[in-house]
Scaffold this motif. Structure first.
Motif, mmCIF file in Angstrom:
data_model
loop_
_atom_site.group_PDB
_atom_site.id
_atom_site.type_symbol
_atom_site.label_atom_id
_atom_site.label_comp_id
_atom_site.label_asym_id
_atom_site.label_seq_id
_atom_site.Cartn_x
_atom_site.Cartn_y
_atom_site.Cartn_z
ATOM 1 N N GLY A 250 111.395 45.828 43.294
ATOM 2 C CA GLY A 250 111.685 46.947 44.155
ATOM 3 C C GLY A 250 111.465 46.608 45.563
ATOM 4 N N LYS A 251 111.211 45.722 45.908
ATOM 5 C CA LYS A 251 111.159 45.253 47.551
ATOM 6 C C LYS A 251 112.347 44.570 47.903
ATOM 7 N N ASN A 252 112.698 44.656 49.181
ATOM 8 C CA ASN A 252 113.992 43.863 49.932
ATOM 9 C C ASN A 252 115.102 44.198 49.174
ATOM 10 N N LEU A 253 115.190 45.453 48.501
ATOM 11 C CA LEU A 253 116.572 45.700 47.623
ATOM 12 C C LEU A 253 117.816 45.270 48.592
ATOM 13 N N THR A 254 117.720 45.189 49.735
ATOM 14 C CA THR A 254 119.108 45.083 50.466
ATOM 15 C C THR A 254 119.394 43.430 50.299
ATOM 16 N N HIS A 255 118.511 42.618 49.889
ATOM 17 C CA HIS A 255 118.924 41.290 49.696
ATOM 18 C C HIS A 255 119.837 41.112 48.351
ATOM 19 N N ASN A 256 119.977 42.150 47.348
ATOM 20 C CA ASN A 256 120.779 42.210 46.462
ATOM 21 C C ASN A 256 122.136 42.454 46.612
ATOM 22 N N VAL A 257 122.732 41.624 47.673
ATOM 23 C CA VAL A 257 123.879 41.829 48.459
ATOM 24 C C VAL A 257 125.297 41.762 47.322
ATOM 25 N N LEU A 258 126.031 42.149 47.833
ATOM 26 C CA LEU A 258 127.425 42.225 47.249
ATOM 27 C C LEU A 258 128.004 40.919 47.331
ATOM 28 N N LEU A 259 128.365 40.307 46.036
ATOM 29 C CA LEU A 259 129.036 39.010 46.096
ATOM 30 C C LEU A 259 130.592 39.039 46.588
ATOM 31 N N GLU A 260 131.030 38.059 47.009
ATOM 32 C CA GLU A 260 132.294 37.862 47.337
ATOM 33 C C GLU A 260 132.896 36.736 46.817
ATOM 34 N N PRO A 261 134.474 36.744 46.594
ATOM 35 C CA PRO A 261 135.022 35.707 45.974
ATOM 36 C C PRO A 261 134.574 34.432 46.444
ATOM 37 N N GLY A 262 134.394 33.470 45.457
ATOM 38 C CA GLY A 262 134.061 32.027 45.892
ATOM 39 C C GLY A 262 132.717 31.795 46.259
ATOM 40 N N ASP A 263 131.844 32.884 46.309
ATOM 41 C CA ASP A 263 130.428 32.768 46.323
ATOM 42 C C ASP A 263 129.663 31.698 45.290
ATOM 43 N N VAL A 264 128.779 31.073 45.492
ATOM 44 C CA VAL A 264 127.831 30.211 44.797
ATOM 45 C C VAL A 264 126.518 30.566 44.695
#
Length: 96
Positions: A71-85
């Protein structure tokens, strides 16, 4: 304009290394790891890497998934973009 397939890749200390489609809708880092059936017991959950290509330049982000789950740093659970690894390294375990 750069073409990137609507796929992400998850590698390293996950149960199933995958290259999967994002056709189901938006995905976040935790969704990508879940799609790979989660972490192995040897995974370093504190140093997960997200590698993203922007205009031919690789950007690497280090993500502490352990904090996100707590429950900490929830902003780090970013939306993935096409091509992300996403790469999950092995934890440094010292045997005595």
């Amino acid at each position: 304009m750069e073409f990137r397939p609507h796929r992400i890749t998850v590698l390293g200390e996950v149960f199933h290394q995958i290259n999967t489609s994002m056709a189901e809708g938006p995905m976040r880092v935790l969704d990508g790891i879940a799609a790979a059936n989660g972490f192995t017991p040897l995974a370093n959950r504190r140093r997960v890497k997200l590698i993203r290509q922007n205009a031919g330049i690789s950007q690497v982000y280090e993500i502490n998934v352990r904090d996100i789950v707590r429950g900490k740093n929830l902003t780090h659970n970013v939306l993935l973009e096409p091509g992300d690894v996403i790469t999950v390294p092995r934890a440094n375990i010292e045997l005595i």
